[in-house]
Design a protein around this motif. Structure first.
Motif, PDB file in Angstrom:
ATOM      1  N   LEU A  21      16.835  -4.280  -0.004  1.00 56.98           N
ATOM      2  CA  LEU A  21      15.858  -5.153   0.624  1.00 56.98           C
ATOM      3  C   LEU A  21      14.478  -4.493   0.650  1.00 56.98           C
ATOM      4  N   ILE A  22      14.416  -3.219   0.966  1.00 49.78           N
ATOM      5  CA  ILE A  22      13.149  -2.483   0.980  1.00 49.78           C
ATOM      6  C   ILE A  22      12.587  -2.384  -0.432  1.00 49.78           C
ATOM      7  N   ASP A  23      13.441  -2.153  -1.429  1.00 55.01           N
ATOM      8  CA  ASP A  23      12.973  -2.077  -2.818  1.00 55.01           C
ATOM      9  C   ASP A  23      12.362  -3.395  -3.273  1.00 55.01           C
ATOM     10  N   VAL A  24      12.995  -4.501  -2.933  1.00 57.13           N
ATOM     11  CA  VAL A  24      12.473  -5.809  -3.311  1.00 57.13           C
ATOM     12  C   VAL A  24      11.143  -6.066  -2.613  1.00 57.13           C
ATOM     13  N   MET A  25      11.033  -5.702  -1.358  1.00 57.41           N
ATOM     14  CA  MET A  25       9.791  -5.904  -0.619  1.00 57.41           C
ATOM     15  C   MET A  25       8.646  -5.071  -1.223  1.00 57.41           C
ATOM     16  N   LEU A  29       5.194  -6.531  -2.848  1.00 61.47           N
ATOM     17  CA  LEU A  29       3.905  -6.077  -2.358  1.00 61.47           C
ATOM     18  C   LEU A  29       3.019  -5.614  -3.509  1.00 61.47           C
ATOM     19  N   ILE A  30       3.563  -4.853  -4.411  1.00 61.15           N
ATOM     20  CA  ILE A  30       2.797  -4.374  -5.569  1.00 61.15           C
ATOM     21  C   ILE A  30       2.363  -5.545  -6.440  1.00 61.15           C
TER      22      ILE A  30
END
Length: 142
Positions: A21-25, A29-30
């Motif tokens: 989930l953090i990787d997708v976020m 963002l990028i």
């Protein structure tokens, strides 16, 4: 991270794995940062235009040079001048703040009468920063 081990009693892990989930976020963002438009605001500034035909002023605010050649021609920064024009340039230079330096360089073969007359014009103009340059050419005469 989310890899906390449970107890060894064989119970299933009750915590959710948040790493994907953090990787997708972070990827989202990028992508949003990359797709932002460039700021297009501008400040209108009127800059002066440099005219190549414009003549520079005859009185330099830093230093000016008066030279006398062997024929008796008086030059102000390389341009021949007469006594009246020389006095106008000197008065202009004396009125500047800060006053520019005045370099005086007569030729060794110049007539003394012309040099003396020019020095009298300089003295009457109230110039305070006067220097004689090129005196090393007279070193062997004395």
């Amino acid at each position: 991270m989310a890899m906390s081990g449970g107890s060894d009693d064989g119970e299933p892990m009750m915590e959710m794995n948040t790493t994907p989930l953090i990787d997708v976020m972070l990827v989202l963002l990028i992508m949003f940062i990359i797709t932002l438009p460039k700021p297009t605001h501008a400040v209108k500034v009127d800059l002066p235009v440099n005219d190549p035909r414009q003549q520079k002023p005859p009185v330099d605010p830093q230093k000016n040079k008066i030279a006398i050649d062997p024929a008796g021609t008086i030059t102000w920064n390389g341009a021949p001048v007469d006594d009246v024009t020389l006095r106008q340039y000197l008065d202009t230079a004396a009125g500047m703040n800060p006053e520019p330096e005045l370099h005086f360089q007569p030729d060794p073969n110049a007539r003394y009468e012309v040099v003396d007359r020019t020095l009298a014009v300089i003295k009457r103009s109230q110039v305070t920063k006067l220097g004689f340059i090129g005196n090393e050419q007279y070193r062997s005469d004395f």
